[in-house]
Design a protein around this motif. Structure first.
Motif, PDB file in Angstrom:
ATOM      1  N   LEU A 237       0.836  -1.194   0.000  1.00 12.24           N
ATOM      2  CA  LEU A 237       0.000   0.000   0.000  1.00 12.24           C
ATOM      3  C   LEU A 237       0.872   1.245   0.000  1.00 12.24           C
ATOM      4  O   LEU A 237       2.065   1.187   0.293  1.00 12.24           O
ATOM      5  CB  LEU A 237      -0.932   0.004   1.213  1.00 12.24           C
ATOM      6  N   GLU A 250      -6.083  -4.947  -2.530  1.00 12.89           N
ATOM      7  CA  GLU A 250      -7.206  -5.372  -1.697  1.00 12.89           C
ATOM      8  C   GLU A 250      -6.753  -6.276  -0.553  1.00 12.89           C
ATOM      9  O   GLU A 250      -7.291  -6.220   0.552  1.00 12.89           O
ATOM     10  CB  GLU A 250      -8.244  -6.115  -2.555  1.00 12.89           C
ATOM     11  N   ILE A 253      -5.647  -4.108   2.326  1.00 14.95           N
ATOM     12  CA  ILE A 253      -6.801  -3.467   2.962  1.00 14.95           C
ATOM     13  C   ILE A 253      -7.519  -4.456   3.874  1.00 14.95           C
ATOM     14  O   ILE A 253      -7.863  -4.148   5.023  1.00 14.95           O
ATOM     15  CB  ILE A 253      -7.768  -2.930   1.892  1.00 14.95           C
ATOM     16  N   PHE A 258      -9.669  -2.956   7.485  1.00 17.29           N
ATOM     17  CA  PHE A 258     -10.402  -1.761   7.119  1.00 17.29           C
ATOM     18  C   PHE A 258     -11.810  -2.154   6.666  1.00 17.29           C
ATOM     19  O   PHE A 258     -12.080  -3.327   6.427  1.00 17.29           O
ATOM     20  CB  PHE A 258      -9.658  -0.991   6.032  1.00 17.29           C
ATOM     21  N   TYR A 266     -10.463  -1.713  -3.841  1.00 18.92           N
ATOM     22  CA  TYR A 266     -10.210  -0.433  -3.195  1.00 18.92           C
ATOM     23  C   TYR A 266     -10.403   0.724  -4.166  1.00 18.92           C
ATOM     24  O   TYR A 266     -10.990   1.751  -3.822  1.00 18.92           O
ATOM     25  CB  TYR A 266      -8.791  -0.400  -2.611  1.00 18.92           C
ATOM     26  N   TYR A 280     -10.008   4.849   6.314  1.00 24.95           N
ATOM     27  CA  TYR A 280      -8.846   4.125   5.799  1.00 24.95           C
ATOM     28  C   TYR A 280      -7.549   4.792   6.253  1.00 24.95           C
ATOM     29  O   TYR A 280      -6.579   4.857   5.514  1.00 24.95           O
ATOM     30  CB  TYR A 280      -8.919   4.041   4.264  1.00 24.95           C
TER      31      TYR A 280
END
Length: 333
Positions: A237, A250, A253, A258, A266, A280
């Motif tokens: 990320l 993803e 995340i 999240f 995402y 987030y």
């Protein structure tokens, strides 16, 4: 005696080799992450330099302005009933939208005609840099010259006050006293309909007064495609300097617990009107280990963070993207 100690020697060698291999793997992951961060740095520095050069070219247009009134190169402009002055069709150059927040008079029209030659640079930049989605120039009267061309009447609201947007005022004297090309590195929703993006902008000063701001846009979607691994096994990320996720895979995340993603993606989630950035943000996570992770990276400037998630040891790597003051983060299981 040799028969007694040989197994221990073999075990010692095996354990040492495994540890060495693990360290080598970690080093390789760090080097790979660092190379990606450096590439983002280089790519975005080039774009920032381009917008700085663009500002100088526009400044020269103002300074070499002829004494007699200019005429448009082509009969393409029209004043709509709602007060918007615009280009009626695509001639291969920019779209034009003077929003009408100031009544469109001959002085404002002259700015439109004066800046026509800069379209050549706009076209070159978009063609040269695949990550760039659009290039524009906004003057202080809310005159927007933007390439590639699109239907401004259906996209823009009449009387939009362009200098009130961050992609204009972040270049002004208050926010940019050094008058340099800078990044608007906090993603925002593009009024031209391109989605979430960041912009490189630069001020244009004439006789020591700010007259306008050119910008070059890169979408968050393009950043994800260009710089994040496309295979789902990776958890990578990018977050900004406040801990908010800019873009992510993803898998990352989901691992960070999240909220659920729209359409399980995402990028699709941030396109929705219901998207809230604070949901987030690692520093605001409901998970203590995620908040601590953000603290170690942002406050303590850690590049390798050892932590636990549900009793399992987790290694997280981070590298600073200096140009944007962002962080590239990779989670290793």
């Amino acid at each position: 005696m040799m028969k007694v100690y040989l197994p221990f020697a073999i075990l010692f060698f095996f354990l040492f080799s495994c540890n060495y291999s693990s360290k080598q793997d970690l080093k390789a992951e760090q080097e790979s992450l660092h190379k990606t961060a450096e590439k983002i740095d280089r790519d975005f520095a080039i774009i920032r330099n381009e917008v700085g050069s663009l500002a100088l070219k526009i400044q020269k247009l103002y300074e070499s302005r002829p004494n007699k009134p200019l005429k448009p190169a082509k009969d393409l402009y029209h004043l709509a009933p709602n007060g918007v002055f615009y280009k009626t069709r695509d001639d291969g150059g920019s779209a034009i939208c003077v929003t009408g927040v100031y009544p469109v008079n001959e002085e404002i029209k002259q700015i439109v005609y004066l800046t026509e030659p800069i379209d050549t640079e706009f076209v070159r930049i978009v063609k040269q840099y695949p990550e760039v989605v659009q290039v524009y120039y906004n003057d202080k009267h809310s005159c927007n010259r933007i390439y590639p061309f699109f239907d401004v009447l259906s996209q823009y609201e009449a009387k939009m006050d362009i200098p009130s947007y961050n992609f204009y005022y972040m270049a002004d004297e208050k926010h940019n006293p050094k008058r340099k090309a800078v990044w608007v590195n906090e993603p925002y929703v593009d009024p031209a309909g391109r989605g979430w993006m960041v912009s490189a902008i630069a001020p244009v000063y004439v006789t020591n007064k700010l007259v306008g701001v050119p910008g070059i846009d890169v979408t968050i979607n393009e950043i994800a495609k260009r710089y994040l691994p496309q295979h789902s096994s990776s958890m990578t990320l990018i977050m900004d300097n406040t801990g908010t996720v800019v873009t992510a895979q993803e898998s990352a995340i989901n691992f960070l617990s999240f909220p659920p993603l729209f359409d399980h993606k995402y990028i699709e989630t941030i396109k929705q009107n219901t998207y809230r950035k604070e949901l987030y943000n690692l520093t605001l996570s409901k998970e203590e280990w995620v908040r601590d992770l953000a603290k170690q990276i942002l406050r303590n400037e850690k590049h390798v963070v050892e932590t636990k998630q549900k009793g399992k040891n987790i290694t997280v790597l981070a590298d600073h993207i200096h140009e944007l003051d962002w962080y590239l983060v990779k989670i290793l299981k």
